[in-house]
Design a protein around this motif. Structure first.
Motif, PDB file in Angstrom:
ATOM      1  N   UNK A 132      33.101  86.570 -13.584  1.00 36.87           N
ATOM      2  CA  UNK A 132      35.006  87.351 -15.175  1.00 36.87           C
ATOM      3  C   UNK A 132      33.455  87.228 -16.425  1.00 36.87           C
ATOM      4  N   UNK A 133      32.732  86.539 -16.617  1.00 34.23           N
ATOM      5  CA  UNK A 133      31.249  86.221 -17.865  1.00 34.23           C
ATOM      6  C   UNK A 133      30.252  87.041 -17.678  1.00 34.23           C
ATOM      7  N   UNK A 134      29.481  86.742 -16.101  1.00 31.86           N
ATOM      8  CA  UNK A 134      28.680  87.110 -15.476  1.00 31.86           C
ATOM      9  C   UNK A 134      27.386  86.498 -16.062  1.00 31.86           C
ATOM     10  N   UNK A 135      28.334  84.732 -15.867  1.00 36.99           N
ATOM     11  CA  UNK A 135      27.124  84.396 -15.531  1.00 36.99           C
ATOM     12  C   UNK A 135      26.937  83.672 -14.605  1.00 36.99           C
ATOM     13  N   UNK A 136      24.899  83.273 -14.659  1.00 35.28           N
ATOM     14  CA  UNK A 136      24.172  83.149 -14.320  1.00 35.28           C
ATOM     15  C   UNK A 136      24.306  81.180 -13.546  1.00 35.28           C
ATOM     16  N   UNK A 137      24.604  81.130 -12.300  1.00 29.99           N
ATOM     17  CA  UNK A 137      24.435  79.796 -11.575  1.00 29.99           C
ATOM     18  C   UNK A 137      23.467  79.356 -11.403  1.00 29.99           C
ATOM     19  N   UNK A 138      22.633  77.977 -11.254  1.00 25.00           N
ATOM     20  CA  UNK A 138      21.637  77.043 -10.560  1.00 25.00           C
ATOM     21  C   UNK A 138      21.472  77.527  -9.420  1.00 25.00           C
ATOM     22  N   UNK A 139      20.378  77.639  -8.359  1.00 20.88           N
ATOM     23  CA  UNK A 139      20.489  77.334  -6.727  1.00 20.88           C
ATOM     24  C   UNK A 139      20.950  76.111  -6.376  1.00 20.88           C
ATOM     25  N   UNK A 140      20.846  75.051  -7.622  1.00 20.11           N
ATOM     26  CA  UNK A 140      21.308  73.909  -6.750  1.00 20.11           C
ATOM     27  C   UNK A 140      22.656  73.844  -6.676  1.00 20.11           C
ATOM     28  N   UNK A 141      23.810  74.549  -7.946  1.00 26.42           N
ATOM     29  CA  UNK A 141      24.987  74.517  -8.119  1.00 26.42           C
ATOM     30  C   UNK A 141      25.677  76.217  -6.234  1.00 26.42           C
ATOM     31  N   UNK A 142      24.795  77.309  -7.055  1.00 28.08           N
ATOM     32  CA  UNK A 142      25.367  77.698  -5.236  1.00 28.08           C
ATOM     33  C   UNK A 142      24.877  77.438  -3.841  1.00 28.08           C
ATOM     34  N   UNK A 143      23.934  76.504  -3.449  1.00 31.71           N
ATOM     35  CA  UNK A 143      23.927  75.438  -2.317  1.00 31.71           C
ATOM     36  C   UNK A 143      24.804  73.942  -2.090  1.00 31.71           C
ATOM     37  N   UNK A 144      25.632  73.522  -3.106  1.00 30.99           N
ATOM     38  CA  UNK A 144      26.213  72.644  -3.504  1.00 30.99           C
ATOM     39  C   UNK A 144      27.526  73.433  -2.778  1.00 30.99           C
ATOM     40  N   UNK A 145      28.353  74.527  -3.526  1.00 31.60           N
ATOM     41  CA  UNK A 145      29.480  75.369  -3.554  1.00 31.60           C
ATOM     42  C   UNK A 145      29.576  75.856  -1.764  1.00 31.60           C
ATOM     43  N   UNK A 146      28.335  76.040  -0.869  1.00 30.17           N
ATOM     44  CA  UNK A 146      28.127  76.676   0.073  1.00 30.17           C
ATOM     45  C   UNK A 146      28.088  75.463   0.793  1.00 30.17           C
TER      46      UNK A 146
END
Length: 82
Positions: A40-54
């Motif tokens: 909704x905000x087109x906010x990018x996230x860090x690779x670390x955040x995305x890896x943790x989410x996965x």
């Protein structure tokens, strides 16, 4: 099956049913917020955040679906309660 009109309510419903711990629900809410910010905000996230989410999603799938099925195959249904 989780009940609720949105993901927030469904996560809380799974917590209330005991499928998720309080801490597990909080982690999923953090991931939900991360996804909302990205969508909704087109906010990018860090690779670390995305890896943790996965990792969290993978762990959840293992804990809720895969490991119980493997344990049932190996030990039979309900053996842990005896």
């Amino acid at each position: 099956t989780a009940k609720g009109d949105n993901l927030f309510a469904k996560i809380d419903n799974l917590r209330d049913k005991g499928v998720l711990t309080k801490h597990g629900a909080a982690v999923l809410h953090n991931i939900r917020n991360l996804g909302n910010a990205a969508a909704h905000e087109v906010k990018p996230h860090s690779t670390a955040q995305l890896m943790l989410a996965m990792e969290v999603v993978e762990h959840l799938l293992m804990d809720v679906y895969i490991l119980p099925a493997k344990a049932e195959l190996e030990f039979g249904k309900g053996k842990a309660d005896e």
